[in-house]
Design a protein around this motif. Structure first.
Motif, PDB file in Angstrom:
ATOM      1  N   ALA A  59      19.898  19.603 -11.333  1.00  0.00           N
ATOM      2  CA  ALA A  59      19.384  20.408 -12.452  1.00  0.00           C
ATOM      3  C   ALA A  59      18.860  19.524 -13.570  1.00  0.00           C
ATOM      4  CB  ALA A  59      20.487  21.331 -12.965  1.00  0.00           C
ATOM      5  N   ALA A  60      19.592  18.453 -13.889  1.00  0.00           N
ATOM      6  CA  ALA A  60      19.167  17.543 -14.959  1.00  0.00           C
ATOM      7  C   ALA A  60      17.915  16.764 -14.559  1.00  0.00           C
ATOM      8  CB  ALA A  60      20.299  16.572 -15.295  1.00  0.00           C
ATOM      9  N   PHE A  61      17.839  16.348 -13.292  1.00  0.00           N
ATOM     10  CA  PHE A  61      16.673  15.610 -12.805  1.00  0.00           C
ATOM     11  C   PHE A  61      15.423  16.484 -12.871  1.00  0.00           C
ATOM     12  CE2 PHE A  61      13.839  14.364  -9.288  1.00  0.00           C
ATOM     13  CZ  PHE A  61      13.624  13.033  -9.598  1.00  0.00           C
ATOM     14  N   GLU A  62      15.521  17.724 -12.388  1.00  0.00           N
ATOM     15  CA  GLU A  62      14.360  18.618 -12.378  1.00  0.00           C
ATOM     16  C   GLU A  62      13.967  19.046 -13.791  1.00  0.00           C
ATOM     17  OE1 GLU A  62      14.773  20.586  -7.919  1.00  0.00           O
ATOM     18  OE2 GLU A  62      15.444  21.748  -9.670  1.00  0.00           O
ATOM     19  N   LYS A  63      14.907  19.047 -14.710  1.00  0.00           N
ATOM     20  CA  LYS A  63      14.564  19.336 -16.112  1.00  0.00           C
ATOM     21  C   LYS A  63      13.777  18.174 -16.715  1.00  0.00           C
ATOM     22  CE  LYS A  63      16.597  20.576 -20.583  1.00  0.00           C
ATOM     23  NZ  LYS A  63      17.870  20.853 -21.317  1.00  0.00           N
ATOM     24  N   LYS A  64      14.189  16.962 -16.369  1.00  0.00           N
ATOM     25  CA  LYS A  64      13.497  15.779 -16.888  1.00  0.00           C
ATOM     26  C   LYS A  64      12.138  15.597 -16.226  1.00  0.00           C
ATOM     27  CE  LYS A  64      14.129  10.849 -17.816  1.00  0.00           C
ATOM     28  NZ  LYS A  64      15.087   9.713 -17.809  1.00  0.00           N
ATOM     29  N   TYR A  65      12.050  15.946 -14.949  1.00  0.00           N
ATOM     30  CA  TYR A  65      10.800  15.814 -14.195  1.00  0.00           C
ATOM     31  C   TYR A  65      10.435  17.179 -13.606  1.00  0.00           C
ATOM     32  CZ  TYR A  65      12.172  10.898 -14.459  1.00  0.00           C
ATOM     33  OH  TYR A  65      12.565   9.658 -14.912  1.00  0.00           O
ATOM     34  N   PRO A  66       9.901  18.077 -14.412  1.00  0.00           N
ATOM     35  CA  PRO A  66       9.657  19.466 -13.977  1.00  0.00           C
ATOM     36  C   PRO A  66       8.669  19.614 -12.824  1.00  0.00           C
ATOM     37  CG  PRO A  66       8.664  19.047 -16.128  1.00  0.00           C
ATOM     38  CD  PRO A  66       9.544  17.871 -15.838  1.00  0.00           C
ATOM     39  N   LYS A  67       7.872  18.602 -12.551  1.00  0.00           N
ATOM     40  CA  LYS A  67       6.922  18.681 -11.444  1.00  0.00           C
ATOM     41  C   LYS A  67       7.482  18.110 -10.140  1.00  0.00           C
ATOM     42  CE  LYS A  67       2.723  18.642 -14.278  1.00  0.00           C
ATOM     43  NZ  LYS A  67       1.417  17.975 -14.505  1.00  0.00           N
ATOM     44  N   ILE A  68       8.741  17.658 -10.201  1.00  0.00           N
ATOM     45  CA  ILE A  68       9.394  17.127  -9.003  1.00  0.00           C
ATOM     46  C   ILE A  68      10.558  18.053  -8.637  1.00  0.00           C
ATOM     47  CG2 ILE A  68      10.572  15.175  -7.930  1.00  0.00           C
ATOM     48  CD1 ILE A  68       9.271  13.350  -9.967  1.00  0.00           C
ATOM     49  N   LYS A  69      10.615  18.480  -7.389  1.00  0.00           N
ATOM     50  CA  LYS A  69      11.691  19.336  -6.914  1.00  0.00           C
ATOM     51  C   LYS A  69      12.556  18.567  -5.906  1.00  0.00           C
ATOM     52  CE  LYS A  69      10.276  22.710  -9.394  1.00  0.00           C
ATOM     53  NZ  LYS A  69      11.052  23.056 -10.614  1.00  0.00           N
ATOM     54  N   VAL A  70      13.832  18.845  -5.935  1.00  0.00           N
ATOM     55  CA  VAL A  70      14.760  18.220  -5.000  1.00  0.00           C
ATOM     56  C   VAL A  70      15.176  19.251  -3.961  1.00  0.00           C
ATOM     57  CG1 VAL A  70      16.982  17.073  -4.685  1.00  0.00           C
ATOM     58  CG2 VAL A  70      15.642  16.664  -6.775  1.00  0.00           C
ATOM     59  N   LYS A  71      14.921  18.958  -2.699  1.00  0.00           N
ATOM     60  CA  LYS A  71      15.357  19.821  -1.603  1.00  0.00           C
ATOM     61  C   LYS A  71      16.667  19.253  -1.068  1.00  0.00           C
ATOM     62  CE  LYS A  71      14.019  21.684   2.920  1.00  0.00           C
ATOM     63  NZ  LYS A  71      12.996  21.689   3.993  1.00  0.00           N
ATOM     64  N   LEU A  72      17.753  19.994  -1.263  1.00  0.00           N
ATOM     65  CA  LEU A  72      19.083  19.514  -0.897  1.00  0.00           C
ATOM     66  C   LEU A  72      19.512  20.037   0.471  1.00  0.00           C
ATOM     67  CD1 LEU A  72      21.789  18.127  -1.688  1.00  0.00           C
ATOM     68  CD2 LEU A  72      22.462  20.315  -2.731  1.00  0.00           C
ATOM     69  N   THR A  73      20.068  19.152   1.268  1.00  0.00           N
ATOM     70  CA  THR A  73      20.655  19.526   2.553  1.00  0.00           C
ATOM     71  C   THR A  73      22.122  19.144   2.542  1.00  0.00           C
ATOM     72  OG1 THR A  73      18.574  19.159   3.742  1.00  0.00           O
ATOM     73  CG2 THR A  73      20.598  19.187   5.048  1.00  0.00           C
ATOM     74  N   VAL A  74      22.993  20.075   2.931  1.00  0.00           N
ATOM     75  CA  VAL A  74      24.431  19.816   3.025  1.00  0.00           C
ATOM     76  C   VAL A  74      24.896  20.239   4.418  1.00  0.00           C
ATOM     77  CG1 VAL A  74      26.712  20.263   2.064  1.00  0.00           C
ATOM     78  CG2 VAL A  74      24.714  20.237   0.554  1.00  0.00           C
ATOM     79  N   PRO A  75      25.090  19.294   5.338  1.00  0.00           N
ATOM     80  CA  PRO A  75      25.557  19.652   6.677  1.00  0.00           C
ATOM     81  C   PRO A  75      26.930  20.321   6.624  1.00  0.00           C
ATOM     82  CG  PRO A  75      24.703  17.408   6.635  1.00  0.00           C
ATOM     83  CD  PRO A  75      24.820  17.858   5.212  1.00  0.00           C
ATOM     84  N   ALA A  76      27.295  20.989   7.688  1.00  0.00           N
ATOM     85  CA  ALA A  76      28.619  21.611   7.770  1.00  0.00           C
ATOM     86  C   ALA A  76      29.690  20.555   7.550  1.00  0.00           C
ATOM     87  CB  ALA A  76      28.795  22.271   9.129  1.00  0.00           C
ATOM     88  N   ALA A  77      30.836  20.990   7.025  1.00  0.00           N
ATOM     89  CA  ALA A  77      31.915  20.057   6.689  1.00  0.00           C
ATOM     90  C   ALA A  77      32.216  19.132   7.863  1.00  0.00           C
ATOM     91  CB  ALA A  77      33.170  20.836   6.315  1.00  0.00           C
ATOM     92  N   GLY A  78      32.207  17.822   7.587  1.00  0.00           N
ATOM     93  CA  GLY A  78      32.531  16.839   8.612  1.00  0.00           C
ATOM     94  C   GLY A  78      31.382  16.444   9.509  1.00  0.00           C
ATOM     95  N   ALA A  79      30.228  17.138   9.391  1.00  0.00           N
ATOM     96  CA  ALA A  79      29.120  16.885  10.320  1.00  0.00           C
ATOM     97  C   ALA A  79      28.097  15.903   9.776  1.00  0.00           C
ATOM     98  CB  ALA A  79      28.424  18.201  10.675  1.00  0.00           C
ATOM     99  N   ILE A  80      28.240  15.490   8.522  1.00  0.00           N
ATOM    100  CA  ILE A  80      27.209  14.638   7.924  1.00  0.00           C
ATOM    101  C   ILE A  80      27.069  13.317   8.685  1.00  0.00           C
ATOM    102  CG2 ILE A  80      28.796  13.651   6.202  1.00  0.00           C
ATOM    103  CD1 ILE A  80      26.382  13.547   4.273  1.00  0.00           C
TER     104      ILE A  80
END
Length: 425
Positions: free
Chosen positions: A53-74
């Motif tokens: 949230a802080a990164f996208e507020k500072k750089y409004p033209k850059i979006k972060v696509k987050l991926t969170v694998p299932a627990a233990g699968a990373i």
């Protein structure tokens, strides 16, 4: 890593006020990254939501696509993606060696970008720089410092009529009191096998790596083994805890999330886990529930007890990142004082790099800081193991001990066989 090491006071207590500006990285890469989408993968969504949230507020033209694998699968998911060239731009990594997403393992196949020129590297302690480097080159940014202990529900502990155990006999007494109340002293989500390592790590910190900081070096030279060391007592105590009903029924059928739910609700008193799991416990708990942390004693002399601590979360850039300039900009922000403070606060961890003055040490982290101050903190043992196959054998053996298919002696043999084979490579 040739020996068990303690993390530095500076890394744990770096809470001094500094300017909230991004650090390091390639200036040309950063200035050219003005818009687009950068991809990030980590193991817990809550750990990075404030940062994103802080990164996208500072750089409004850059979006972060987050991926969170299932627990233990990373571990398996991201390692496969890296090998296939399809992994996210910025990835969660682990220090030194011992698992598939550790610095040592990933650099064998040149899967990470060299970050040695990033300016934040000048703020690394010698120990942390060693843990994040191969052949003198830095490949990951250590963001937080964490520890392993018994995260416990304070109301549940009181409800079973117990106090924080100071000795191993106290641990078994706690198990009996909890069992008498229809609860378990400890919850373990062994369906996600990585959770099983926390108990023997906590026990062997006292039995092996604290009293003998050169144990890992001796093991690498072949002058000692798991079976010929305090690991024998540690795994015997683990087996005793299983037999005495210290864990809930069917631990191998319990997931990590389910094990955390048990502690949040008070069905189990505690879970052996990293301190940054406190945030997850709080999210699931009823209003007014409070949590603490105690070390897991391994002897009947409280003065013997050591604890496990070191780098918690760390991030690196995929060597084949599809958006390298954006990846560098995101890592710059992660490793900045503002980014470090945001992640440390979200995870209840200490900062491994200089953090903004908004960071505060939590009550759960204080026992780890006290252990470090007293010289009673050791690194996770797998950081010094030859490769990830030893850890894989370790986790499988622990599941078998929990399920009653293997005793401590059998588990030690599997560990020694896996270590000897890996050490010959």
């Amino acid at each position: 890593m040739s020996k068990a090491r303690t993390v530095s006071v500076a890394a744990l207590l770096a809470v001094v006020p500094v300017a909230l500006t991004a650090c390091g990285g390639s200036d040309s890469a950063s200035t050219s990254a003005t818009e687009g989408t950068v991809t990030l993968v980590t193991d817990t969504k809550a750990d990075v939501e404030p940062l994103i949230a802080a990164f996208e507020k500072k750089y409004p033209k850059i979006k972060v696509k987050l991926t969170v694998p299932a627990a233990g699968a990373i571990m398996t998911t991201v390692r496969t993606q890296l090998s296939a060239g399809t992994a996210p731009d910025v990835i969660r990594v682990w220090p030194a060696g011992g698992n598939p997403l550790s610095i040592k393992e990933l650099t064998k196949q040149n899967l990470l970008k060299d970050l040695s020129s990033d300016s934040w590297t000048t703020g690394l302690t010698d120990a942390d720089k060693t843990a994040m480097s191969i052949d003198g080159k830095v490949y990951g940014a250590p963001v937080t410092v964490t520890g392993i202990g018994a995260l416990y529900n304070q109301q549940a502990l009181a409800a079973v009529g117990a106090t924080e155990p100071q000795t191993f006999s106290d641990v078994l007494a706690l198990c009996a009191k909890a069992k008498a109340k229809g609860k378990s002293a400890f919850s373990i989500g062994a369906k996600d096998s990585w959770t099983t390592q926390m108990v023997p790590y906590a026990l062997t910190s006292t039995l092996v790596y604290g009293p003998d900081p050169d144990f890992s070096a001796k093991q690498a030279k072949g002058t000692t083994t798991f079976a010929d060391s305090g690991w024998k007592k540690g795994l015997t105590e683990f087996q005793t805890m299983v037999k005495e009903g210290c864990f809930q029924k069917s631990p191998n059928g319990t997931s990590y999330d389910e094990s955390m739910n048990r502690v949040s609700k008070g069905d189990s008193v505690a879970v052996l886990m990293a301190t940054n799991a406190e945030a997850a416990l709080k999210q699931k708990a009823a209003s007014g529930t409070t949590f603490g942390l105690f070390p897991l004693p391994a002897t009947d002399n409280a003065a013997d007890t050591y604890q496990v601590g070191g780098i918690g979360s760390a991030y690196a850039i995929n060597a084949k990142a599809k958006h390298p300039a954006l990846a560098q900009k995101l890592l710059d922000f992660i490793s900045s004082p503002q980014g470090v403070a945001l992640i440390a606060t979200a995870t209840g961890s200490g900062p491994a790099l200089p953090a903004a003055s908004s960071y505060h040490v939590t009550d759960v982290l204080k026992p780890i800081l006290a252990a470090q101050k007293d010289g009673k903190l050791t690194a996770a043992p797998d950081q010094a193991w030859p490769d990830a196959t030893v850890q894989a054998a370790h986790l499988t053996a622990l599941q078998q001990v929990l399920g009653g298919q293997l005793d401590a002696g059998g588990a030690l043999k599997k560990l020694d066989d896996a270590y000897a084979k890996a050490n010959k490579k």
